[in-house]
Design a protein around this motif. Structure first.
Motif, short mmCIF file in Angstrom:
data_model
loop_
_atom_site.label_atom_id
_atom_site.label_comp_id
_atom_site.label_asym_id
_atom_site.label_seq_id
_atom_site.Cartn_x
_atom_site.Cartn_y
_atom_site.Cartn_z
N GLY A 75 0.76 -1.07 -0.16
CA GLY A 75 0.10 0.27 -0.07
C GLY A 75 1.01 1.32 0.03
O GLY A 75 0.00 2.35 0.04
N VAL A 76 2.15 1.26 -0.10
CA VAL A 76 2.88 2.38 -0.20
C VAL A 76 2.53 3.41 -1.48
O VAL A 76 1.99 2.95 -2.41
N ASN A 77 2.74 4.57 -1.08
CA ASN A 77 2.32 5.62 -2.21
C ASN A 77 3.46 6.18 -2.91
O ASN A 77 3.95 7.22 -2.14
N LEU A 78 4.06 5.94 -3.96
CA LEU A 78 5.45 6.40 -4.51
C LEU A 78 5.20 6.86 -5.94
O LEU A 78 6.07 6.15 -6.83
N ILE A 79 4.41 7.73 -5.89
CA ILE A 79 4.01 8.16 -7.51
C ILE A 79 5.32 8.65 -8.13
O ILE A 79 5.82 9.65 -7.28
N GLY A 80 5.79 8.35 -9.22
CA GLY A 80 6.88 9.31 -9.69
C GLY A 80 8.32 9.09 -9.38
O GLY A 80 9.03 9.99 -9.67
N VAL A 81 8.62 7.86 -8.70
CA VAL A 81 9.87 7.88 -7.97
C VAL A 81 10.82 7.33 -8.89
O VAL A 81 10.49 6.66 -9.93
N ASN A 82 11.85 7.24 -8.45
CA ASN A 82 13.16 6.85 -9.31
C ASN A 82 13.77 5.66 -8.67
O ASN A 82 14.50 5.91 -7.60
N LEU A 83 13.37 4.56 -9.05
CA LEU A 83 13.97 3.09 -8.34
C LEU A 83 14.91 2.48 -9.47
O LEU A 83 15.00 1.21 -9.23
N SER A 84 15.11 2.96 -10.51
CA SER A 84 15.97 2.33 -11.43
C SER A 84 17.32 1.80 -10.84
O SER A 84 17.92 2.25 -10.01
N GLY A 85 17.54 0.55 -11.31
CA GLY A 85 18.77 -0.08 -11.19
C GLY A 85 18.82 -0.81 -9.63
O GLY A 85 19.89 -1.54 -9.49
N LEU A 86 18.00 -0.75 -8.79
CA LEU A 86 17.92 -1.21 -7.74
C LEU A 86 17.56 -2.82 -7.67
O LEU A 86 16.73 -3.14 -8.56
#
Length: 146
Positions: A39-50
């Protein structure tokens, strides 16, 4: 002429910091061994390469996010909103994508081998995507018969 008052500007900066802190908190808690982020709300985040393998993001909102090259092997992505996100070259091996919103989501080069998709990818943009059965597919939603 439009201007922003210094009072409003202060609160705008605080909100931006909170969004950054949310991502940092997720990463810190994940590094500490926590895996349930339902249920986390992380709109528009950058998690690239993780590497977020085995994470539980059930019913989370990651719409419009940069997830290029992310490792989501064996992740629980059931009911996640990924509308408009970029999952190029993402590893979704054995992930659970049931009820996931993938409309306008780019899955170019993504690996879905062994993933549970149950029709979730019908609105996704697929280019050289490795499907659950190992077949490599290129398919655009706008080319699908209605």
């Amino acid at each position: 002429m439009f201007s922003i008052s210094p009072f409003f500007n202060f609160y705008l900066l605080v909100i931006v910091d909170l969004i950054i802190m949310d991502v940092e908190e997720l990463l810190q808690r994940y590094a500490a061994g926590e895996r349930d982020f339902s249920g986390v709300n992380l709109i528009g985040v950058n998690l690239s390469g993780l590497d977020l393998s085995k994470i539980n993001l059930t019913n989370a909102n990651l719409s419009e996010s940069n997830l290029v090259g992310i490792n989501l092997r064996r992740a629980n992505l059931r009911g996640v909103n990924l509308y408009g996100s970029g999952l190029l070259d993402a590893d979704l091996t054995e992930a659970d994508l049931r009820d996931t919103i993938l409309e306008n989501t780019q899955l170019r080069g993504a690996n879905l081998r062994g993933a549970i998709v149950n029709g979730a990818i019908q609105d996704a943009i697929l280019e050289d995507t490795i499907m659950s059965d190992g077949q490599i597919v290129t398919c655009y939603p706008w080319e699908m018969p209605q």
